[in-house]
Design a protein around this motif. Structure first.
Motif, PDB file in Angstrom:
ATOM      1  N   ARG A  36       0.821  -1.213   0.000  1.00 47.11           N
ATOM      2  CA  ARG A  36       0.000   0.000   0.000  1.00 47.11           C
ATOM      3  C   ARG A  36       0.852   1.258   0.000  1.00 47.11           C
ATOM      4  N   ILE A  39       1.693   1.692  -3.680  1.00 49.77           N
ATOM      5  CA  ILE A  39       0.502   1.992  -4.486  1.00 49.77           C
ATOM      6  C   ILE A  39       0.050   3.429  -4.294  1.00 49.77           C
ATOM      7  N   ASP A  40       0.180   3.960  -3.078  1.00 46.89           N
ATOM      8  CA  ASP A  40      -0.243   5.332  -2.811  1.00 46.89           C
ATOM      9  C   ASP A  40       0.573   6.351  -3.602  1.00 46.89           C
ATOM     10  N   ARG A  43      -1.025   6.143  -7.537  1.00 45.35           N
ATOM     11  CA  ARG A  43      -2.465   6.276  -7.793  1.00 45.35           C
ATOM     12  C   ARG A  43      -2.770   7.647  -8.399  1.00 45.35           C
ATOM     13  N   ILE A  89      -3.742   5.851 -14.159  1.00 49.34           N
ATOM     14  CA  ILE A  89      -4.112   4.843 -13.170  1.00 49.34           C
ATOM     15  C   ILE A  89      -5.346   5.354 -12.455  1.00 49.34           C
ATOM     16  N   TRP A  90      -6.477   4.763 -12.790  1.00 53.47           N
ATOM     17  CA  TRP A  90      -7.765   5.228 -12.294  1.00 53.47           C
ATOM     18  C   TRP A  90      -8.021   4.734 -10.873  1.00 53.47           C
ATOM     19  N   LYS A  91      -7.741   3.480 -10.629  1.00 54.91           N
ATOM     20  CA  LYS A  91      -7.973   2.898  -9.305  1.00 54.91           C
ATOM     21  C   LYS A  91      -6.854   1.902  -9.024  1.00 54.91           C
ATOM     22  N   ALA A  92      -6.308   1.980  -7.836  1.00 51.27           N
ATOM     23  CA  ALA A  92      -5.283   1.038  -7.410  1.00 51.27           C
ATOM     24  C   ALA A  92      -5.538   0.732  -5.947  1.00 51.27           C
ATOM     25  N   GLU A  93      -5.755  -0.525  -5.646  1.00 49.43           N
ATOM     26  CA  GLU A  93      -6.060  -0.889  -4.264  1.00 49.43           C
ATOM     27  C   GLU A  93      -5.336  -2.173  -3.878  1.00 49.43           C
ATOM     28  N   ILE A 123      -5.266  -3.120 -10.080  1.00 49.74           N
ATOM     29  CA  ILE A 123      -4.939  -1.875 -10.775  1.00 49.74           C
ATOM     30  C   ILE A 123      -5.909  -1.715 -11.931  1.00 49.74           C
TER      31      ILE A 123
END
Length: 134
Positions: A36, A39-40, A43, A89-93, A123
């Motif tokens: 995480r 990823i932060d 994003r 990158i629209w959504k990354a979790e 992603i």
């Protein structure tokens, strides 16, 4: 050990429309908190800037995320014909996965648990100019 899933109707966060494409990595052997943290940083950024950022980051989590980002961009190009340079990158979790447990022998006949956490990384990339091309 990177598994890629396709969009399904029962997974609403993966199906989003014609302009979005996803890649899902499951059972990646690292803590969700460590993934995480990486990823932060990427994003909401463009595809090319995210690639440069991931290549220069000193974290172990960067490599599986880089592979997933390559896979999401390849899915967008192959399935929908979207140029990779236009992607963001629209959504990354990152979600917590199962924990592998092993016992380690200790002194006096005792044993202790070794816990190895896994995580699932999703992603979703999007082309913001998708509807302008048509």
């Amino acid at each position: 050990m990177l598994k890629i899933k396709q969009n399904k109707k029962d997974e609403p966060y993966l199906s989003g429309g014609e302009d979005k494409t996803c890649a899902l990595g499951q059972y990646i052997p690292m803590s969700a908190d460590k993934a995480r943290r990486v990823i932060d940083q990427i994003r909401g950024r463009s595809y090319e800037i995210a690639l440069m950022t991931l290549e220069l980051m000193p974290y172990r989590a960067s490599y599986p995320i880089l592979k997933l980002l390559y896979s999401a961009a390849a899915n967008a190009y192959k399935n929908k014909g979207i140029v990779k340079a236009n992607l963001i990158i629209w959504k990354a979790e990152v979600n917590k996965g199962t924990t592998m447990k092993k016992s380690k022998p200790r002194a006096r006949g005792r044993s202790s648990m070794i816990k190895k956490p896994t995580c699932h990384i999703t992603i979703v990339v999007k082309d913001p100019d998708f509807y302008e091309y048509e």
